[in-house]
Design an enzyme around this catalytic site. Sequence first.
Site, short mmCIF file in Angstrom:
data_model
loop_
_atom_site.label_atom_id
_atom_site.label_comp_id
_atom_site.label_asym_id
_atom_site.label_seq_id
_atom_site.Cartn_x
_atom_site.Cartn_y
_atom_site.Cartn_z
CD GLU A 161 -0.12 -7.51 2.34
OE1 GLU A 161 0.31 -8.27 1.66
OE2 GLU A 161 -1.26 -6.76 2.27
CD GLU A 267 -4.91 -2.26 2.39
OE1 GLU A 267 -5.11 -3.44 1.72
OE2 GLU A 267 -3.51 -2.10 2.51
#
Length: 363
Positions: A161, A267
Amino acid sequence: MNTHRLKIPLLLACSSILFIAARLNREDKPKGLKDYYKKYFAIGVAVRPSDLKNNQESSLILNEFNSITPENAMKMGPIHPSESRYFWRDADEIVDFGVKNKIKVRGHTLCWHAQTPSWIFTDSSGNQVKKDVLLRRLKSHIQTVVSRYKGKIYAWDVVNEAIADDTTFLRKSKWFEITGEDFIEKAFEYAHEADPKAVLFYNDYNTEIASKRDKIYRLLKKLRDKGVPVHGVGLQAHWSINSPSREELEKSIEMFSSLGLQVQFTELDISVYSGRQGGQLIQGQRRQMETPVFTAEMEQKQLEKYKMVFEVFRKYRKNVTGVTFWNLSDKYSWLDGRGRKNYPLLFDTNLKPKRAYWEVVKF
Ligand code: G3I
């Protein structure tokens, strides 16, 4: 009596019993997600140590999945709480479970702006450290952790991220503030030095939103062009009943595959509330935990989305090397921490397959 003459029939009898027992054992187990997809890609799940100690959860994991990812145990804060101390127990338990059961293990994550330990950015006087100190600390962390699991962890989410959600390029994290962009390529180089065989991923979310996807593509192209050892992109896939569209999803797979990267969905969960990132409640909306029921309408929309995304995953089987669910069942989801109970997975609160499960395995 000539016992020698008895040995051979006895051996034959024992081996037949063992063979039948093995077949019964295999045949009485229902097929799991991993079996339906064994010719496509690995099917994984994010786990906590408690999942592995609970018979119901661990049996479901063993029957359905052939890859596991530590949900939190290997993040910098939990595994390296102070500069001179590592906390290996939880991460070791998860890796040992994988090795013992011949399940692949993904490492998550070596460098992230969240769950970082407070010591890493400050010196002994409490001042912010300079770039060379921070990179030295990052190198020590990565090489210690990756070396410990060398040969046991096949893939790492090296950087997580790093792309900004606003109109700027990189997230204004402490990593960026102190090292500029350098922490990204250095993290990959350190990980590759520590385990040249590990498959190294850049991992991020909202990767089907064009503006963010384009920035991630720009970052990864730059790294690949420089010869930085990044081998794959982790598309987190924290989706919801109304996103992404088939077109957005296919575009993402095609764009990142064009860089020669492996694509993994790292995820996956599909929130039953509309909106990006799992439709979480925004700060102002949070009240005490709401527990809405899982309605038939939610279920229908969710199973249509699961059906679609797995159709796309199978279509791009040459580029997709893994699909990992984030948490095991609706009994617990990280999304529950967003102010209301969610039901984002394929197994219900009693660990039983939902209708969406059968849409995923019917092809
Ligand atoms: O371990 C402590 C415990 O000692 C303490 O009592 C408790 C209450 O403060 O907190 C516990 O730590 C929590 C940790 O999960 C373990 O349960 C943290 O507060 C909590 O913030 C943390 O949340 C995790 C979150 O990442 C952190 O940002 C979620 O479980 C985890 O599912 C989530 O996973 C991330 C991926 O790593 C990256 N992609 C997004 C995804 C969802 O946010």
